[in-house]
Scaffold this motif. Structure first.
Motif, mmCIF file in Angstrom:
data_model
loop_
_atom_site.group_PDB
_atom_site.id
_atom_site.type_symbol
_atom_site.label_atom_id
_atom_site.label_comp_id
_atom_site.label_asym_id
_atom_site.label_seq_id
_atom_site.Cartn_x
_atom_site.Cartn_y
_atom_site.Cartn_z
ATOM 1 N N LEU A 1 0.828 -1.185 0.000
ATOM 2 C CA LEU A 1 0.000 0.000 0.000
ATOM 3 C C LEU A 1 0.873 1.250 0.000
ATOM 4 C CD1 LEU A 1 -2.777 1.448 0.499
ATOM 5 C CD2 LEU A 1 -2.245 1.252 2.940
ATOM 6 N N VAL A 2 0.499 2.242 -0.814
ATOM 7 C CA VAL A 2 1.159 3.539 -0.787
ATOM 8 C C VAL A 2 0.252 4.558 -0.109
ATOM 9 C CG1 VAL A 2 2.119 5.408 -2.183
ATOM 10 C CG2 VAL A 2 2.469 3.024 -2.880
ATOM 11 N N ALA A 3 -0.977 4.675 -0.617
ATOM 12 C CA ALA A 3 -1.917 5.651 -0.064
ATOM 13 C C ALA A 3 -3.325 5.275 -0.470
ATOM 14 C CB ALA A 3 -1.600 7.059 -0.573
ATOM 15 N N THR A 4 -4.280 5.608 0.397
ATOM 16 C CA THR A 4 -5.687 5.400 0.084
ATOM 17 C C THR A 4 -6.471 6.646 0.456
ATOM 18 O OG1 THR A 4 -6.168 4.455 2.250
ATOM 19 C CG2 THR A 4 -5.582 2.920 0.503
ATOM 20 N N ALA B 1 1.326 5.053 3.679
ATOM 21 C CA ALA B 1 2.379 4.218 4.228
ATOM 22 C C ALA B 1 3.403 5.112 4.917
ATOM 23 C CB ALA B 1 3.055 3.432 3.101
ATOM 24 N N ASP B 2 4.016 4.589 5.975
ATOM 25 C CA ASP B 2 5.004 5.383 6.714
ATOM 26 C C ASP B 2 6.133 5.858 5.809
ATOM 27 O OD1 ASP B 2 4.810 3.424 9.798
ATOM 28 O OD2 ASP B 2 3.578 5.073 9.046
ATOM 29 N N SER B 3 6.482 5.042 4.834
ATOM 30 C CA SER B 3 7.627 5.350 3.981
ATOM 31 C C SER B 3 7.387 6.540 3.047
ATOM 32 C CB SER B 3 8.004 4.116 3.147
ATOM 33 O OG SER B 3 6.908 3.721 2.337
ATOM 34 N N VAL B 4 6.122 6.925 2.849
ATOM 35 C CA VAL B 4 5.836 8.018 1.915
ATOM 36 C C VAL B 4 5.150 9.198 2.589
ATOM 37 C CG1 VAL B 4 5.594 6.323 0.056
ATOM 38 C CG2 VAL B 4 3.531 7.229 1.170
ATOM 39 N N ARG B 5 4.742 9.033 3.841
ATOM 40 C CA ARG B 5 4.014 10.112 4.521
ATOM 41 C C ARG B 5 4.892 11.362 4.583
ATOM 42 N NH1 ARG B 5 2.648 7.443 8.655
ATOM 43 N NH2 ARG B 5 0.570 6.826 7.915
ATOM 44 N N GLY B 6 4.283 12.480 4.216
ATOM 45 C CA GLY B 6 5.019 13.743 4.175
ATOM 46 C C GLY B 6 5.656 14.043 2.829
ATOM 47 N N ARG B 7 5.748 13.042 1.967
ATOM 48 C CA ARG B 7 6.326 13.244 0.631
ATOM 49 C C ARG B 7 5.272 13.086 -0.472
ATOM 50 N NH1 ARG B 7 10.017 9.714 -1.299
ATOM 51 N NH2 ARG B 7 9.222 7.955 -0.070
ATOM 52 N N PHE B 8 4.326 12.182 -0.258
ATOM 53 C CA PHE B 8 3.296 11.891 -1.260
ATOM 54 C C PHE B 8 1.953 12.438 -0.779
ATOM 55 C CE2 PHE B 8 5.256 7.743 -3.176
ATOM 56 C CZ PHE B 8 6.458 8.416 -3.381
ATOM 57 N N THR B 9 1.123 12.840 -1.736
ATOM 58 C CA THR B 9 -0.220 13.311 -1.427
ATOM 59 C C THR B 9 -1.213 12.683 -2.398
ATOM 60 O OG1 THR B 9 0.641 15.437 -0.652
ATOM 61 C CG2 THR B 9 -1.712 15.313 -1.148
ATOM 62 N N ILE B 10 -2.240 12.050 -1.843
ATOM 63 C CA ILE B 10 -3.298 11.471 -2.664
ATOM 64 C C ILE B 10 -4.490 12.425 -2.656
ATOM 65 C CG2 ILE B 10 -4.289 10.126 -0.752
ATOM 66 C CD1 ILE B 10 -4.899 7.909 -2.816
ATOM 67 N N SER B 11 -5.132 12.548 -3.809
ATOM 68 C CA SER B 11 -6.324 13.378 -3.899
ATOM 69 C C SER B 11 -7.286 12.758 -4.908
ATOM 70 C CB SER B 11 -5.963 14.815 -4.301
ATOM 71 O OG SER B 11 -5.315 14.845 -5.567
ATOM 72 N N MET C 1 3.849 12.927 -5.992
ATOM 73 C CA MET C 1 5.022 12.332 -5.351
ATOM 74 C C MET C 1 6.176 13.325 -5.409
ATOM 75 S SD MET C 1 4.778 8.439 -6.834
ATOM 76 C CE MET C 1 5.161 8.924 -8.515
ATOM 77 N N ASN C 2 6.600 13.756 -4.235
ATOM 78 C CA ASN C 2 7.711 14.701 -4.135
ATOM 79 C C ASN C 2 8.895 14.047 -3.423
ATOM 80 O OD1 ASN C 2 6.041 16.720 -5.279
ATOM 81 N ND2 ASN C 2 5.298 17.346 -3.266
ATOM 82 N N GLU D 1 14.469 4.171 -3.776
ATOM 83 C CA GLU D 1 13.651 3.090 -3.205
ATOM 84 C C GLU D 1 12.172 3.239 -3.545
ATOM 85 O OE1 GLU D 1 15.864 4.999 -1.593
ATOM 86 O OE2 GLU D 1 15.043 5.748 0.324
ATOM 87 N N ASP D 2 11.777 4.353 -4.149
ATOM 88 C CA ASP D 2 10.402 4.515 -4.619
ATOM 89 C C ASP D 2 10.196 3.880 -5.995
ATOM 90 O OD1 ASP D 2 10.567 7.798 -3.226
ATOM 91 O OD2 ASP D 2 9.486 6.086 -2.384
ATOM 92 N N THR D 3 11.270 3.414 -6.599
ATOM 93 C CA THR D 3 11.173 2.777 -7.903
ATOM 94 C C THR D 3 10.291 1.535 -7.824
ATOM 95 O OG1 THR D 3 13.327 3.579 -8.666
ATOM 96 C CG2 THR D 3 12.462 1.589 -9.723
ATOM 97 N N ALA D 4 9.274 1.487 -8.663
ATOM 98 C CA ALA D 4 8.315 0.375 -8.646
ATOM 99 C C ALA D 4 7.294 0.585 -9.756
ATOM 100 C CB ALA D 4 7.602 0.291 -7.305
#
Length: 114
Positions: A47-50, A59-69, A81-82, A87-90
């Motif tokens: 999971l990245v974001a919902t 997800a803890d690994s993206v909180r503060g860097r990614f924003t879902i809308s 995604m900022n 490690e974000d490669t996927a």
């Protein structure tokens, strides 16, 4: 049935930004939540974001860097995604949840170079 199509992936240098988009079509009135997941060759899909009813979770690994809308009127969900890191490669997948089914897009590749 719900169909999902993602766009916006690509190659970016570390520290850069990308915005992913996902458009839903079909029986979109049944969607109660949407999200983004990702999978790399060495990991399981995670999971990245919902987002549901305006409430987002990350997800803890993206909180503060990614924003879902989400734009409900246009059946769109975005992932901004900022500060991207290697490690974000996927492959990033869009997900839509209805009762009783989950739907997935085909995925879009995000590659972050160091």
């Amino acid at each position: 049935q719900v169909q999902l199509v993602e766009s916006g992936g690509g190659l970016v240098q570390a520290g850069g930004s990308l915005r992913l988009s996902c458009v839903a079509s079909g029986r979109t009135y049944g969607i109660y939540a949407m999200g983004w997941y990702r999978q790399s060759p060495e990991k399981q899909r995670e999971l990245v974001a919902t987002i549901s009813g305006g409430s987002a979770d990350y997800a803890d690994s993206v909180r503060g860097r990614f924003t879902i809308s989400r734009d409900n009127a246009k059946s769109l969900v975005y992932l901004q995604m900022n500060s991207l890191q290697p490690e974000d490669t996927a492959v990033y997948y869009c997900n839509a949840r209805t009762i009783p089914s989950d739907y997935w897009g085909q995925g879009t590749q995000v590659t972050v170079s160091s």
